[in-house]
Motif scaffolding. Structure first.
Motif, PDB file in Angstrom:
ATOM      1  N   ARG A  53       0.804  -1.223   0.000  1.00 20.48           N
ATOM      2  CA  ARG A  53       0.000   0.000   0.000  1.00 20.48           C
ATOM      3  C   ARG A  53       0.837   1.275   0.000  1.00 20.48           C
ATOM      4  O   ARG A  53       0.647   2.168  -0.820  1.00 20.48           O
ATOM      5  CB  ARG A  53      -0.877   0.054   1.267  1.00 20.48           C
ATOM      6  CG  ARG A  53      -2.182  -0.634   1.159  1.00 20.48           C
ATOM      7  CD  ARG A  53      -2.562  -1.132   2.548  1.00 20.48           C
ATOM      8  NE  ARG A  53      -1.665  -2.244   2.863  1.00 20.48           N
ATOM      9  CZ  ARG A  53      -1.983  -3.506   2.694  1.00 20.48           C
ATOM     10  NH1 ARG A  53      -3.171  -3.815   2.306  1.00 20.48           N
ATOM     11  NH2 ARG A  53      -1.120  -4.472   2.938  1.00 20.48           N
ATOM     12  N   THR A  54       1.766   1.367   0.942  1.00 23.24           N
ATOM     13  CA  THR A  54       2.480   2.633   1.118  1.00 23.24           C
ATOM     14  C   THR A  54       3.306   2.967  -0.117  1.00 23.24           C
ATOM     15  O   THR A  54       3.267   4.085  -0.626  1.00 23.24           O
ATOM     16  CB  THR A  54       3.381   2.553   2.376  1.00 23.24           C
ATOM     17  OG1 THR A  54       2.566   2.118   3.469  1.00 23.24           O
ATOM     18  CG2 THR A  54       3.992   3.887   2.714  1.00 23.24           C
ATOM     19  N   ARG A 102      11.449   3.948   3.561  1.00 27.12           N
ATOM     20  CA  ARG A 102      11.016   2.975   4.571  1.00 27.12           C
ATOM     21  C   ARG A 102      12.240   2.187   5.004  1.00 27.12           C
ATOM     22  O   ARG A 102      13.046   1.751   4.169  1.00 27.12           O
ATOM     23  CB  ARG A 102       9.956   2.039   3.995  1.00 27.12           C
ATOM     24  CG  ARG A 102       9.646   0.892   4.928  1.00 27.12           C
ATOM     25  CD  ARG A 102       8.415   0.134   4.553  1.00 27.12           C
ATOM     26  NE  ARG A 102       7.214   0.881   4.898  1.00 27.12           N
ATOM     27  CZ  ARG A 102       6.000   0.333   4.976  1.00 27.12           C
ATOM     28  NH1 ARG A 102       5.847  -0.950   4.730  1.00 27.12           N
ATOM     29  NH2 ARG A 102       4.951   1.062   5.280  1.00 27.12           N
ATOM     30  N   HIS A 130       5.074   6.265  11.461  1.00 27.20           N
ATOM     31  CA  HIS A 130       4.525   6.076  10.122  1.00 27.20           C
ATOM     32  C   HIS A 130       3.560   7.239   9.885  1.00 27.20           C
ATOM     33  O   HIS A 130       2.345   7.077   9.850  1.00 27.20           O
ATOM     34  CB  HIS A 130       3.812   4.723  10.066  1.00 27.20           C
ATOM     35  CG  HIS A 130       3.540   4.207   8.689  1.00 27.20           C
ATOM     36  ND1 HIS A 130       3.693   4.979   7.559  1.00 27.20           N
ATOM     37  CD2 HIS A 130       3.112   2.985   8.258  1.00 27.20           C
ATOM     38  CE1 HIS A 130       3.370   4.250   6.493  1.00 27.20           C
ATOM     39  NE2 HIS A 130       3.015   3.039   6.900  1.00 27.20           N
ATOM     40  N   GLN A 133       0.670   7.293   7.295  1.00 31.26           N
ATOM     41  CA  GLN A 133      -0.442   6.397   7.648  1.00 31.26           C
ATOM     42  C   GLN A 133      -1.354   7.079   8.669  1.00 31.26           C
ATOM     43  O   GLN A 133      -2.578   7.028   8.565  1.00 31.26           O
ATOM     44  CB  GLN A 133       0.112   5.081   8.224  1.00 31.26           C
ATOM     45  CG  GLN A 133      -0.957   4.073   8.629  1.00 31.26           C
ATOM     46  CD  GLN A 133      -1.696   3.450   7.454  1.00 31.26           C
ATOM     47  OE1 GLN A 133      -1.081   3.112   6.449  1.00 31.26           O
ATOM     48  NE2 GLN A 133      -3.014   3.303   7.564  1.00 31.26           N
ATOM     49  N   ARG A 163       4.503   1.020  14.585  1.00 23.88           N
ATOM     50  CA  ARG A 163       4.764   2.437  14.283  1.00 23.88           C
ATOM     51  C   ARG A 163       3.458   3.148  13.935  1.00 23.88           C
ATOM     52  O   ARG A 163       3.329   4.345  14.116  1.00 23.88           O
ATOM     53  CB  ARG A 163       5.761   2.534  13.127  1.00 23.88           C
ATOM     54  CG  ARG A 163       5.370   1.706  11.899  1.00 23.88           C
ATOM     55  CD  ARG A 163       6.565   1.492  11.006  1.00 23.88           C
ATOM     56  NE  ARG A 163       6.267   0.647   9.859  1.00 23.88           N
ATOM     57  CZ  ARG A 163       7.188  -0.009   9.176  1.00 23.88           C
ATOM     58  NH1 ARG A 163       8.448   0.050   9.547  1.00 23.88           N
ATOM     59  NH2 ARG A 163       6.865  -0.737   8.134  1.00 23.88           N
ATOM     60  N   VAL A 164       2.482   2.377  13.437  1.00 30.53           N
ATOM     61  CA  VAL A 164       1.188   2.981  13.119  1.00 30.53           C
ATOM     62  C   VAL A 164       0.503   3.421  14.419  1.00 30.53           C
ATOM     63  O   VAL A 164       0.013   4.545  14.537  1.00 30.53           O
ATOM     64  CB  VAL A 164       0.275   1.999  12.343  1.00 30.53           C
ATOM     65  CG1 VAL A 164      -1.091   2.618  12.094  1.00 30.53           C
ATOM     66  CG2 VAL A 164       0.914   1.587  11.027  1.00 30.53           C
ATOM     67  N   ARG A 219      -2.235  -5.373  12.735  1.00 33.40           N
ATOM     68  CA  ARG A 219      -1.714  -6.687  12.335  1.00 33.40           C
ATOM     69  C   ARG A 219      -0.972  -7.330  13.507  1.00 33.40           C
ATOM     70  O   ARG A 219      -0.225  -6.667  14.226  1.00 33.40           O
ATOM     71  CB  ARG A 219      -0.746  -6.505  11.172  1.00 33.40           C
ATOM     72  CG  ARG A 219      -0.119  -7.786  10.687  1.00 33.40           C
ATOM     73  CD  ARG A 219       0.530  -7.538   9.364  1.00 33.40           C
ATOM     74  NE  ARG A 219       1.693  -6.661   9.489  1.00 33.40           N
ATOM     75  CZ  ARG A 219       2.955  -7.078   9.388  1.00 33.40           C
ATOM     76  NH1 ARG A 219       3.215  -8.342   9.157  1.00 33.40           N
ATOM     77  NH2 ARG A 219       3.955  -6.220   9.483  1.00 33.40           N
ATOM     78  N   PRO A 258      -4.737  -0.730   9.126  1.00 32.61           N
ATOM     79  CA  PRO A 258      -3.788  -0.134   8.168  1.00 32.61           C
ATOM     80  C   PRO A 258      -3.363  -1.118   7.077  1.00 32.61           C
ATOM     81  O   PRO A 258      -2.789  -0.701   6.060  1.00 32.61           O
ATOM     82  CB  PRO A 258      -2.589   0.238   9.045  1.00 32.61           C
ATOM     83  CG  PRO A 258      -2.683  -0.635  10.256  1.00 32.61           C
ATOM     84  CD  PRO A 258      -4.137  -0.917  10.451  1.00 32.61           C
ATOM     85  N   GLY A 259      -3.661  -2.418   7.288  1.00 30.72           N
ATOM     86  CA  GLY A 259      -3.200  -3.439   6.361  1.00 30.72           C
ATOM     87  C   GLY A 259      -1.715  -3.702   6.589  1.00 30.72           C
ATOM     88  O   GLY A 259      -1.044  -2.849   7.158  1.00 30.72           O
ATOM     89  N   PRO A 260      -1.194  -4.828   6.194  1.00 34.50           N
ATOM     90  CA  PRO A 260      -1.941  -5.957   5.643  1.00 34.50           C
ATOM     91  C   PRO A 260      -2.757  -6.655   6.740  1.00 34.50           C
ATOM     92  O   PRO A 260      -2.265  -6.868   7.840  1.00 34.50           O
ATOM     93  CB  PRO A 260      -0.839  -6.874   5.119  1.00 34.50           C
ATOM     94  CG  PRO A 260       0.412  -6.476   5.853  1.00 34.50           C
ATOM     95  CD  PRO A 260       0.243  -5.061   6.276  1.00 34.50           C
TER      96      PRO A 260
END
Ligand code: NCD
Length: 302
Positions: A53-54, A102, A130, A133, A163-164, A219, A258-260
């Motif tokens: 995604r990112t 990243r 992050h 995000q 980090r999210v 996740r 946020p996925g995955p």
């Protein structure tokens, strides 16, 4: 003295006004109607860690603004031959205008930003931050609520390594939300303060989720659970977002990730696909928000 161009390394240095400015700009961005405001800019996406995604959304965002964009995967570049981060950064600096980066080590983007003079955008560093995000998560909530002020946002899962969770917590608090974290003891920070000021920890999921406006699932890596001697079935039993648990939150609570996302682990299929789930909106909003970040840091009016 010419001021050093700004980087986006974390949420902490931003104030509420700066955050809202980026989100307001994001609302005007439309990736399907490219606007070549950055046509003279070259952006390197320097990825030392996998990302779907990112990376894709930064690439689409850069191209939608007319910038040229090159993706560098750590495994295919000289980096694999042992080139240091400093040398890679210095090399890129002579040919691009910004680096989206990243890295598995917390602090790597800050380290690089001190050595080179072009903006660095942190696309996720270790367990640290992050910021893009967090901005897209706030943007997504704001598409469904007038403001974050007073909302109860509950984050559940592996908070400690996330980090999210860290960037979200800082941002949501800055915009006045109540931030509640929930997960097994070993996956929580030792004190809520270690994460962001004013954050609360509630250990029991049913209690944490009660009357929530937003339920953010994170996740959870099975290997990590096993390594920390947490039984996977027990984890699922205590922390999985099921339809009946979701009923404890407000009727129109948003479900985010946020996925995955690992279906059957963090949440059931039923919840992942329910009308309250805005997981796919988060992905689309990721492009708009990243367009706004690039425009803010690299656009003419900066
Ligand atoms: C997150 C990340 O990489 O930090 N994913 C993402 O960027 N959408 C979350 C995660 O990997 O669990």
């Amino acid at each position: 003295m010419i001021a050093k161009p700004q980087s986006l390394l974390a949420i902490e240095p931003l104030d509420a006004r700066q955050i809202l400015d980026i989100l307001t700009l994001a609302a005007r961005m439309d990736p399907s109607r490219p606007k070549p405001t950055l046509s003279s800019r070259r952006i390197a996406l320097l990825f030392y860690e996998n990302s779907t995604r990112t990376r894709t959304s930064f690439e689409i965002a850069a191209k939608a603004l007319g910038a040229s964009c090159v993706v560098i995967h750590a495994t295919t570049a000289s980096i694999e031959k042992g080139e240091s981060l400093k040398d890679t950064g210095k090399t890129l600096q002579s040919i691009v205008d910004a680096i989206v980066m990243r890295h598995p080590n917390s602090g790597a983007p800050l380290f690089l930003s001190r050595l080179i003079d072009i903006p660095i955008i942190n696309a996720g560093d270790g367990m640290h931050a992050h910021p893009s995000q967090a901005l897209l998560d706030a943007f997504t909530i704001l598409q469904h609520r007038k403001s974050l002020e007073g909302l109860k946002i509950v984050t559940i899962g592996d908070i400690f390594h996330s980090r999210v969770a860290r960037s979200d917590a800082h941002l949501f608090r800055k915009l006045g939300a109540r931030v509640v974290l929930c997960g097994p003891d070993v996956l929580l920070p030792e004190t809520a303060l270690a994460l962001a000021p004013g954050v609360e920890i509630v250990r029991d999921m049913e209690e944490a989720i009660r009357e929530a406006d937003v339920v953010m699932m994170l996740r959870v890596q099975q290997e990590r659970l096993v390594g920390m001697q947490i039984n996977v079935d027990e984890y699922v039993r205590r922390y999985q977002l099921t339809a009946s648990r979701l009923k404890l939150a407000k009727k129109d609570a948003l479900v985010m990730h946020p996925g995955p996302m690992i279906r059957g682990m963090e949440m059931t299929d039923e919840v992942a696909d329910c009308p309250q789930s805005v997981v796919l909106e988060q992905v689309l909003n990721g492009v708009k928000v990243r367009m706004a970040i690039l425009e803010t840091l690299l656009g003419e009016k900066r």
